[in-house]
Structures are given as C-alpha cells and as structure tokens.
Scaffold this motif. Structure first.
Motif, short mmCIF file in Angstrom:
data_model
loop_
_atom_site.label_atom_id
_atom_site.label_comp_id
_atom_site.label_asym_id
_atom_site.label_seq_id
_atom_site.Cartn_x
_atom_site.Cartn_y
_atom_site.Cartn_z
N PHE A 9 1.02 -1.28 0.03
CA PHE A 9 -0.07 0.11 -0.10
C PHE A 9 0.93 1.32 -0.03
O PHE A 9 0.28 2.22 -0.37
CB PHE A 9 -1.02 -0.12 1.24
N ALA A 10 2.09 1.18 0.32
CA ALA A 10 3.06 2.41 0.46
C ALA A 10 4.57 2.06 0.36
O ALA A 10 4.84 0.66 0.81
CB ALA A 10 2.63 3.38 1.66
N ILE A 11 5.12 2.70 -0.21
CA ILE A 11 6.74 2.25 -0.13
C ILE A 11 7.49 3.75 0.09
O ILE A 11 7.20 4.82 -0.53
CB ILE A 11 7.12 1.92 -1.63
N THR A 12 8.55 3.79 1.06
CA THR A 12 9.52 4.85 1.17
C THR A 12 10.73 4.51 0.65
O THR A 12 11.10 3.48 1.12
CB THR A 12 9.26 5.13 2.64
N ILE A 13 11.09 5.42 -0.07
CA ILE A 13 12.63 5.01 -0.72
C ILE A 13 13.51 6.35 -0.80
O ILE A 13 12.81 7.46 -0.80
CB ILE A 13 12.54 4.66 -2.33
N SER A 14 14.74 6.12 -0.48
CA SER A 14 15.77 7.03 -0.81
C SER A 14 17.10 6.46 -1.29
O SER A 14 17.34 5.22 -0.74
CB SER A 14 16.01 7.89 0.46
N SER A 15 17.94 7.15 -1.92
CA SER A 15 19.09 6.70 -2.50
C SER A 15 20.24 7.82 -1.96
O SER A 15 20.10 8.78 -2.07
CB SER A 15 19.11 6.54 -3.82
N PHE A 21 16.16 2.43 -10.50
CA PHE A 21 14.92 2.10 -10.51
C PHE A 21 14.77 0.93 -9.26
O PHE A 21 15.54 0.15 -9.10
CB PHE A 21 14.47 1.56 -11.70
N PHE A 22 13.86 1.25 -8.64
CA PHE A 22 13.50 0.16 -7.43
C PHE A 22 12.12 -0.78 -8.03
O PHE A 22 11.41 -0.17 -8.83
CB PHE A 22 12.69 0.98 -6.21
N LYS A 23 12.58 -2.06 -8.08
CA LYS A 23 11.73 -2.78 -8.77
C LYS A 23 11.09 -3.98 -7.89
O LYS A 23 11.53 -4.50 -6.99
CB LYS A 23 12.53 -3.72 -10.07
N MET A 24 9.84 -4.32 -8.12
CA MET A 24 9.05 -5.16 -7.42
C MET A 24 8.72 -6.40 -8.26
O MET A 24 8.08 -6.03 -9.38
CB MET A 24 7.90 -4.46 -6.70
N PHE A 25 8.70 -7.72 -7.79
CA PHE A 25 8.48 -8.78 -8.41
C PHE A 25 7.30 -9.58 -8.13
O PHE A 25 7.40 -9.89 -6.75
CB PHE A 25 9.62 -9.58 -8.78
N ASP A 26 6.53 -10.14 -8.78
CA ASP A 26 5.61 -11.13 -8.05
C ASP A 26 6.09 -12.58 -8.32
O ASP A 26 5.63 -13.21 -9.10
CB ASP A 26 4.35 -10.98 -8.95
N SER A 27 7.24 -12.73 -7.67
CA SER A 27 7.93 -14.12 -7.43
C SER A 27 8.72 -14.45 -6.47
O SER A 27 9.31 -13.43 -5.92
CB SER A 27 8.96 -14.01 -8.79
N THR A 51 7.84 9.18 -0.36
CA THR A 51 6.98 7.96 -0.09
C THR A 51 5.68 7.89 -1.22
O THR A 51 5.32 8.97 -1.68
CB THR A 51 6.05 8.26 1.02
N ILE A 52 5.53 6.70 -1.90
CA ILE A 52 4.58 6.28 -3.05
C ILE A 52 3.48 5.71 -2.38
O ILE A 52 3.57 4.60 -1.71
CB ILE A 52 5.33 5.66 -4.15
N PHE A 53 2.17 6.37 -2.47
CA PHE A 53 0.98 5.52 -2.00
C PHE A 53 0.20 4.76 -2.77
O PHE A 53 0.33 5.38 -3.92
CB PHE A 53 0.01 6.47 -1.17
N THR A 87 17.86 2.70 0.56
CA THR A 87 17.04 2.25 1.59
C THR A 87 15.53 2.37 1.28
O THR A 87 15.12 3.33 0.54
CB THR A 87 17.23 3.26 2.86
N TYR A 88 14.81 1.39 1.82
CA TYR A 88 13.48 1.31 1.57
C TYR A 88 12.60 0.80 2.77
O TYR A 88 13.07 0.01 3.50
CB TYR A 88 12.97 0.71 0.13
N ILE A 89 11.33 1.10 2.89
CA ILE A 89 10.65 0.61 3.73
C ILE A 89 9.15 0.21 2.86
O ILE A 89 8.55 0.99 2.13
CB ILE A 89 9.89 1.73 4.90
#
Length: 94
Positions: A9-15, A21-27, A51-53, A87-89
């Motif tokens: 539902f939300a992602i907080t990211i910093s570099s 690119f921060f990538k999410m996989f269904d695997s 933060t991306i909601f 870093t990410y949450i």
C-alpha cells in the motif's frame, strides 16, 4: 519479502548516491536483469526520502521480491549494475 500472497500500500525510498529504479516482482525467485518487474519506481541520485502511496494496493499472488538497478524493467542483463545505496520501507498486508 514474502513467500505468499499480499498487497503493498505504500513504499518509502531514498538513495544516498546512485540513480536507478526500485523494482518489485511477483515471484519468490528472480534473476537480475531477466525477470520482468510488476512495478518499477525511478529513483534520482542523492534523493531525499520519497513515499509512494498505492491506495488500492499492488497485489502479489505468488510472492513479493525486490531489487534496485540502473535500468528500468527486466532487460538490463549482466551489464545492469545493482544499486546498493538504497534504503526502503514497504507497508503492506495480507
């Protein structure tokens, strides 16, 4: 991150240094540079925390795995360097 179904539902990211690119996989198992992500977020170099909601959630039916690299998508191959200064949450639920 998880070996079963769930939603993000939300992602907080910093570099601290590298853009990419921060990538999410269904695997549960991914191959860097080959596996196609279901969600990809651009990250500027030396970025402040962002933060991306996702109010309706990003649904993962198999598992949720993540990585970060210099190119978008799963087409980077061996020359697509991983980003290690990220870093990410992730906020999610079943």
């Amino acid at each position: 991150l998880t070996s079963g179904t769930g939603s993000v539902f939300a992602i907080t990211i910093s570099s601290s240094a590298q853009a990419g690119f921060f990538k999410m996989f269904d695997s549960a198992s991914i191959t860097h540079g080959t596996t196609q992500p279901v969600f990809c977020i651009p990250i500027p170099a030396s970025s402040a925390k962002q933060t991306i909601f996702c109010s309706s959630g990003i649904v993962f039916s198999t598992a949720c795995s993540v990585n970060a690299a210099q190119s978008n998508g799963g087409k980077g191959g061996d020359g697509d360097a991983a980003i290690t200064t990220l870093t990410y949450i992730i906020y999610g639920g079943a």
